[in-house]
Design a protein around this motif. Sequence first.
Motif, PDB file in Angstrom:
ATOM      1  N   MET A  31       0.823  -1.208   0.000  1.00  0.00           N
ATOM      2  CA  MET A  31       0.000   0.000   0.000  1.00  0.00           C
ATOM      3  C   MET A  31       0.862   1.265   0.000  1.00  0.00           C
ATOM      4  SD  MET A  31      -3.233  -0.703  -0.025  1.00  0.00           S
ATOM      5  CE  MET A  31      -4.014   0.734   0.696  1.00  0.00           C
ATOM      6  N   ILE A  32       1.894   1.255   0.876  1.00  0.00           N
ATOM      7  CA  ILE A  32       2.762   2.445   0.966  1.00  0.00           C
ATOM      8  C   ILE A  32       3.498   2.662  -0.346  1.00  0.00           C
ATOM      9  CG2 ILE A  32       4.804   3.414   2.096  1.00  0.00           C
ATOM     10  CD1 ILE A  32       3.889   2.040   4.658  1.00  0.00           C
ATOM     11  N   GLY A  33       4.003   1.531  -0.942  1.00  0.00           N
ATOM     12  CA  GLY A  33       4.724   1.632  -2.203  1.00  0.00           C
ATOM     13  C   GLY A  33       3.837   2.197  -3.300  1.00  0.00           C
ATOM     14  N   THR A  34       2.603   1.744  -3.340  1.00  0.00           N
ATOM     15  CA  THR A  34       1.670   2.235  -4.356  1.00  0.00           C
ATOM     16  C   THR A  34       1.392   3.712  -4.170  1.00  0.00           C
ATOM     17  OG1 THR A  34       0.618   0.057  -4.438  1.00  0.00           O
ATOM     18  CG2 THR A  34      -0.623   1.916  -5.363  1.00  0.00           C
ATOM     19  N   TRP A  35       1.228   4.119  -2.913  1.00  0.00           N
ATOM     20  CA  TRP A  35       0.973   5.537  -2.603  1.00  0.00           C
ATOM     21  C   TRP A  35       2.136   6.423  -3.059  1.00  0.00           C
ATOM     22  CZ3 TRP A  35       3.461   8.902   0.869  1.00  0.00           C
ATOM     23  CH2 TRP A  35       2.814  10.127   1.068  1.00  0.00           C
ATOM     24  N   CYS A  36       3.406   5.944  -2.827  1.00  0.00           N
ATOM     25  CA  CYS A  36       4.591   6.711  -3.224  1.00  0.00           C
ATOM     26  C   CYS A  36       4.659   6.865  -4.746  1.00  0.00           C
ATOM     27  CB  CYS A  36       5.866   6.016  -2.733  1.00  0.00           C
ATOM     28  SG  CYS A  36       6.096   6.140  -0.937  1.00  0.00           S
ATOM     29  N   GLU A  37       4.322   5.772  -5.453  1.00  0.00           N
ATOM     30  CA  GLU A  37       4.343   5.839  -6.913  1.00  0.00           C
ATOM     31  C   GLU A  37       3.334   6.859  -7.417  1.00  0.00           C
ATOM     32  OE1 GLU A  37       3.695   1.946  -8.412  1.00  0.00           O
ATOM     33  OE2 GLU A  37       5.592   1.153  -7.638  1.00  0.00           O
ATOM     34  N   GLU A  38       2.150   6.890  -6.780  1.00  0.00           N
ATOM     35  CA  GLU A  38       1.128   7.847  -7.189  1.00  0.00           C
ATOM     36  C   GLU A  38       1.589   9.279  -6.941  1.00  0.00           C
ATOM     37  OE1 GLU A  38      -2.416   6.842  -5.134  1.00  0.00           O
ATOM     38  OE2 GLU A  38      -2.799   5.034  -6.322  1.00  0.00           O
ATOM     39  N   VAL A  39       2.228   9.495  -5.785  1.00  0.00           N
ATOM     40  CA  VAL A  39       2.723  10.835  -5.462  1.00  0.00           C
ATOM     41  C   VAL A  39       3.761  11.283  -6.485  1.00  0.00           C
ATOM     42  CG1 VAL A  39       4.052  12.187  -3.796  1.00  0.00           C
ATOM     43  CG2 VAL A  39       2.236  10.664  -2.994  1.00  0.00           C
ATOM     44  N   ASN A  40       4.750  10.391  -6.796  1.00  0.00           N
ATOM     45  CA  ASN A  40       5.801  10.724  -7.776  1.00  0.00           C
ATOM     46  C   ASN A  40       5.204  11.012  -9.142  1.00  0.00           C
ATOM     47  OD1 ASN A  40       7.899  10.467  -5.965  1.00  0.00           O
ATOM     48  ND2 ASN A  40       8.217   8.295  -6.380  1.00  0.00           N
ATOM     49  N   SER A  41       4.203  10.187  -9.507  1.00  0.00           N
ATOM     50  CA  SER A  41       3.546  10.385 -10.792  1.00  0.00           C
ATOM     51  C   SER A  41       2.859  11.738 -10.849  1.00  0.00           C
ATOM     52  CB  SER A  41       2.533   9.256 -11.028  1.00  0.00           C
ATOM     53  OG  SER A  41       1.843   9.454 -12.236  1.00  0.00           O
ATOM     54  N   ASN A  42       2.213  12.108  -9.745  1.00  0.00           N
ATOM     55  CA  ASN A  42       1.540  13.408  -9.694  1.00  0.00           C
ATOM     56  C   ASN A  42       2.530  14.563  -9.789  1.00  0.00           C
ATOM     57  OD1 ASN A  42      -0.985  12.213  -9.453  1.00  0.00           O
ATOM     58  ND2 ASN A  42      -0.930  12.195  -7.203  1.00  0.00           N
ATOM     59  N   ILE A  43       3.677  14.371  -9.156  1.00  0.00           N
ATOM     60  CA  ILE A  43       4.711  15.425  -9.194  1.00  0.00           C
ATOM     61  C   ILE A  43       5.218  15.619 -10.617  1.00  0.00           C
ATOM     62  CG2 ILE A  43       7.079  15.995  -8.497  1.00  0.00           C
ATOM     63  CD1 ILE A  43       6.456  14.661  -5.790  1.00  0.00           C
ATOM     64  N   ILE A  44       5.444  14.485 -11.312  1.00  0.00           N
ATOM     65  CA  ILE A  44       5.952  14.560 -12.684  1.00  0.00           C
ATOM     66  C   ILE A  44       4.926  15.228 -13.587  1.00  0.00           C
ATOM     67  CG2 ILE A  44       6.584  13.170 -14.703  1.00  0.00           C
ATOM     68  CD1 ILE A  44       7.784  11.125 -12.727  1.00  0.00           C
ATOM     69  N   VAL A  45       3.659  14.850 -13.413  1.00  0.00           N
ATOM     70  CA  VAL A  45       2.597  15.450 -14.210  1.00  0.00           C
ATOM     71  C   VAL A  45       2.525  16.947 -13.957  1.00  0.00           C
ATOM     72  CG1 VAL A  45       0.105  15.566 -14.567  1.00  0.00           C
ATOM     73  CG2 VAL A  45       1.233  13.342 -14.391  1.00  0.00           C
ATOM     74  N   SER A  46       2.620  17.320 -12.653  1.00  0.00           N
ATOM     75  CA  SER A  46       2.576  18.727 -12.275  1.00  0.00           C
ATOM     76  C   SER A  46       3.750  19.485 -12.872  1.00  0.00           C
ATOM     77  CB  SER A  46       2.606  18.848 -10.747  1.00  0.00           C
ATOM     78  OG  SER A  46       2.673  20.193 -10.357  1.00  0.00           O
ATOM     79  N   PHE A  47       4.936  18.862 -12.841  1.00  0.00           N
ATOM     80  CA  PHE A  47       6.152  19.452 -13.403  1.00  0.00           C
ATOM     81  C   PHE A  47       5.973  19.692 -14.898  1.00  0.00           C
ATOM     82  CE2 PHE A  47      10.062  18.540 -15.779  1.00  0.00           C
ATOM     83  CZ  PHE A  47      10.928  19.494 -15.260  1.00  0.00           C
ATOM     84  N   ALA A  48       5.484  18.674 -15.599  1.00  0.00           N
ATOM     85  CA  ALA A  48       5.302  18.776 -17.042  1.00  0.00           C
ATOM     86  C   ALA A  48       4.238  19.817 -17.388  1.00  0.00           C
ATOM     87  CB  ALA A  48       4.910  17.413 -17.612  1.00  0.00           C
ATOM     88  N   ASP A  49       3.179  19.833 -16.582  1.00  0.00           N
ATOM     89  CA  ASP A  49       2.095  20.792 -16.850  1.00  0.00           C
ATOM     90  C   ASP A  49       2.566  22.223 -16.682  1.00  0.00           C
ATOM     91  OD1 ASP A  49       0.377  18.749 -17.400  1.00  0.00           O
ATOM     92  OD2 ASP A  49      -0.588  18.729 -15.413  1.00  0.00           O
ATOM     93  N   SER A  50       3.297  22.457 -15.598  1.00  0.00           N
ATOM     94  CA  SER A  50       3.756  23.829 -15.352  1.00  0.00           C
ATOM     95  C   SER A  50       4.726  24.279 -16.435  1.00  0.00           C
ATOM     96  CB  SER A  50       4.417  23.937 -13.966  1.00  0.00           C
ATOM     97  OG  SER A  50       5.542  23.069 -13.881  1.00  0.00           O
ATOM     98  N   LEU A  51       5.601  23.379 -16.890  1.00  0.00           N
ATOM     99  CA  LEU A  51       6.535  23.714 -17.953  1.00  0.00           C
ATOM    100  C   LEU A  51       5.783  23.984 -19.255  1.00  0.00           C
ATOM    101  CD1 LEU A  51       9.386  23.998 -19.138  1.00  0.00           C
ATOM    102  CD2 LEU A  51       9.435  21.518 -19.488  1.00  0.00           C
ATOM    103  N   SER A  52       4.793  23.145 -19.533  1.00  0.00           N
ATOM    104  CA  SER A  52       4.010  23.308 -20.759  1.00  0.00           C
ATOM    105  C   SER A  52       3.282  24.651 -20.778  1.00  0.00           C
ATOM    106  CB  SER A  52       3.004  22.156 -20.884  1.00  0.00           C
ATOM    107  OG  SER A  52       2.218  22.306 -22.048  1.00  0.00           O
TER     108      SER A  52
END
Length: 573
Positions: free
Chosen positions: A1-22
């Motif tokens: 569960m914790i591992g899955t939660w961390c992956e979701e957080v990292n994925s959200n950060i990457i999406v946020s990073f890409a969105d802000s750059l775009s």
Amino acid sequence: MIGTWCEEVNSNIIVSFADSLSEALKAITVSTELVDEELKPHLDTVLNALLENQKYAAVEIARSGILPTLAETLRCKNVLSCQVALVVAEMAREGDVRQQCIQAGLVNVLVPHLNSNDQDMLLNTGRAIGRICFDDLYQQDQLVQAGVIPRLVSIMREFPENDPLVNVCLLALCNLADMDSTREALVGIDFTEVLTIQLKRAPNAERRHIILEILGSVGENETLKLQISESRVPKALSEMIQDLDKSCDPHDLCSIKIASNLIVSLLSGDESMQSCFGEGSGVVYQGVLSWLESPNTQLQLSGALAIATFARTDTNCVKMLDLGVVPHLLNLLEQHVDEGDLSVQNAGLSALRNLAIPAVNKVRMFGDGVTERVKRLLQTTMPLLQFKLLGTLRMIVDGQEPAAYVLGTDEELLIQLMNLCQAKDTGVQGEAIRLLAAFITNSHNPEVVCAVAKADGIRHIISMATSQHVIMQNEALVALSITSAADIESVKGPFKEAELVSILKKLLEDPESTVAVKVNALGVICNLANSGVGKHEFDLVDLQESLNKLTNHSNSELASQASSLLPSLCDSS
């Protein structure tokens, strides 16, 4: 569960990073509708993206189509120019986007900013241009044509203590230094003073090496080489070497090697060499002398090479002998005589030989006991060292009757030479025989002839008369001519055993023999005929027939000498 939660957080950060750059890239693309204050936050976002994820961000920026917008911003020279230059500099770290930067015209609009008085602008511009053009020869040439070389030097002169900015300028110069256009652009510019200042205040070995590389590269141009040698650079290099000489740090040792090699390279030009020599009182020459005494083998080698190079003129040779350089060289050679460094030995002996070329130096070197120390060094078993030592002795006795007499009657030395005349190394063998011949030729003394004959050296000189090398043939024949006139009784046995007359006949009849060889061979025959030795051998090989043929030779001197000799030969018969 914790591992899955961390992956979701990292994925959200990457999406946020890409969105802000775009979003930022879109805003910049339509920047003609935005004022500077509104554009700056978007540039901040792009810059942060580059710092956080350089490769991804650089590719996205290049792909977005904003490069022309950035170029226009730089062309307008507004308040955002410095920040835009920084963005370009960070983006150009990635090799994949550099060509797109060039195509967007970024280099052309960046170059004028090198004339800015703002140090941050200069830093960002220099980094951007340097990275974009790093491996593009065409762009580098365009930069030089645009006049960046004098400006790079000026920037370092104006802001000598701004280390990041100086470093950018030095790296740029280093990258451009191999180009002929760069070297031409430096002619007449006082770049040496700027580099001297930076060399003295270099905070680390990396900075030193960049400066040394620049000097070494541009110094290949003869005009710049003289410019460097007449500046404070050689003194700065000598002082740097002196400061680092006791260090064991690999980086410092590398600096010593590069700097000492650079000084030696400066000496290759005649004018630059004389400038560094400074009549023997120059800092460079004094430093070179200390290198000979250094425990650092690299410095010893560079020192010996430098002395050999200084010894290209008779005036310098005489001056260096006055200043006592020879004992330094001999001490150095004695350190390496057995299992020492071959390069140091070679360089040291080249220097010693060059010093022995002027006639006045031969007399002094002999009088100062140099030949005695060289004789001791001859005990080495290393062929290259033996070859050079023999050549040095031959140079010292050349034209010096006293030296030729003393060495030519030295039984111990003659025994050494007999062994070397039979060495496996043909170079050593030939040089030993040449030295024997030189004793006779330069002394004209019956005692020397007798000593060489007693040591069994005459047969070796006779063998040299058949050498493939014309100069060695002539040296042998001249020595044999003097020998036959000085003491025929001591040498008639070796002459007969070696079948000298047959060898002389072959030389006279050989179409490949030079006129000088034939003339010298006739000289030996004349002396043999006058001494009454060789009558039987003359008849046996029909030497008279050979002389008759020569009387019709195309060379009048040779034909005349053969004609003059015929009556003597007939009388002997």
